[in-house]
Scaffold this active site. Structure first.
Site, PDB file in Angstrom:
ATOM      1  N   HIS A  46     -32.781  26.748  44.212  1.00 41.60           N
ATOM      2  CA  HIS A  46     -31.413  26.438  44.634  1.00 41.60           C
ATOM      3  C   HIS A  46     -31.142  24.938  44.740  1.00 41.60           C
ATOM      4  CE1 HIS A  46     -30.200  30.561  45.367  1.00 41.60           C
ATOM      5  NE2 HIS A  46     -31.321  30.768  46.053  1.00 41.60           N
ATOM      6  N   GLU A 149     -36.477  40.233  48.097  1.00 41.51           N
ATOM      7  CA  GLU A 149     -35.122  39.835  48.485  1.00 41.51           C
ATOM      8  C   GLU A 149     -34.053  40.693  47.827  1.00 41.51           C
ATOM      9  OE1 GLU A 149     -34.567  35.742  47.408  1.00 41.51           O
ATOM     10  OE2 GLU A 149     -35.629  35.951  45.519  1.00 41.51           O
ATOM     11  N   ASP A 175     -30.644  36.951  50.479  1.00 42.39           N
ATOM     12  CA  ASP A 175     -30.445  37.745  49.273  1.00 42.39           C
ATOM     13  C   ASP A 175     -30.679  39.228  49.528  1.00 42.39           C
ATOM     14  OD1 ASP A 175     -29.529  36.007  47.278  1.00 42.39           O
ATOM     15  OD2 ASP A 175     -31.522  35.188  46.967  1.00 42.39           O
TER      16      ASP A 175
END
Length: 256
Positions: A46, A149, A175
């Site tokens: 990310h 996730e 997530d």
């Protein structure tokens, strides 16, 4: 690279604590390396941290005697090869949702005959002077963590943790809740049910449980320890900084 002590601790279900690096600057890595964490994760899923900075951060972390993991951008051959050749002690692979995903991660991380990783000479192999020793290290000490996730990963958890080479798992709470249509709703009934299933399967199979506690409140870490989690990531670099200055400014404003 670190020796096999950390891998043994993880596989034996001993408590280890780490944190998350999202800011691509060695000063940040050095500060977090000095406070007592067992490991630190450089997050390139990310965050815009390029492979050159990844290697610099790995070197900074390891110079302090702390294990350096990389949460790779995806379960993909080249990115896994790059971060391992840069000298990472282990990888955290996002969105491992099935046995096939887990086997793919091992293929990309391990050399033949266990995996299919291409052989190159870089920092990890001491630039060609220590390949045989590194090859042995990859076989015996490299740590591969599957990030759980998605609700599909919960449903397929037993087959994921059976894959040879998967040393542990770690819950990605945002997530996971998002896969249930409820991102960030950690107290939602369905999210809690998914986590309860994760705990049950791991305890039934005597497999180490992990969780990224994003909240910087230390009490949240204690709660996860009490639930049986042993591979625990605490906070993130930017939240440690942000939460501290927010609380400080609130106190200052109240006193003015």
């Amino acid at each position: 690279m670190m020796n096999n002590i950390l891998r043994k601790k993880i596989k034996n279900g001993e408590l280890t604590l780490g944190s998350w690096i999202t800011i691509g600057h060695p000063n940040v890595a050095e500060i977090l390396s000095n406070v007592g964490f067992d490991w630190l994760v450089i997050d390139i899923e990310h965050n815009p941290i390029d492979i050159s900075m990844v290697q610099t951060l790995i070197m900074t972390i390891q110079s302090k005697g702390v294990a350096a993991f990389v949460r790779v951008s995806k379960n993909e051959e080249v990115v896994i090869k790059h971060v391992l050749d840069a000298g990472a002690d282990g990888i955290i692979v996002p969105m491992v949702c099935s046995e096939t995903d887990a086997r793919q991660a091992i293929d990309y991380a391990k050399y033949p005959p266990m995996g299919k990783r291409g052989v190159g000479l870089a920092r990890a192999q001491q630039y060609g002077t220590n390949f045989e020793s590194y090859k042995k290290w990859v076989s015996e000490d490299l740590i591969v963590i599957a990030q759980i996730e998605h609700v599909d990963a919960i449903d397929n958890l037993e087959s994921i943790i059976r894959v040879d080479g998967i040393d542990g798992t770690i819950i990605g709470p945002y997530d996971l809740s998002g896969s249930l249509g409820k991102p960030g709703a950690f107290d939602d009934f369905d999210v809690k049910i998914a986590l309860e299933k994760y705990i049950k399967v791991c305890k039934d199979k005597n497999f180490p449980m992990g969780f990224h506690v994003v909240n910087t409140n230390p009490q949240k870490i204690q709660e996860k320890i009490d639930e049986g989690y042993r591979f625990i990531a605490y906070g993130t670099d930017f939240l440690f900084m942000g939460d501290t200055v927010i609380k400080g400014m609130e106190l200052l404003k109240d006193s003015l």
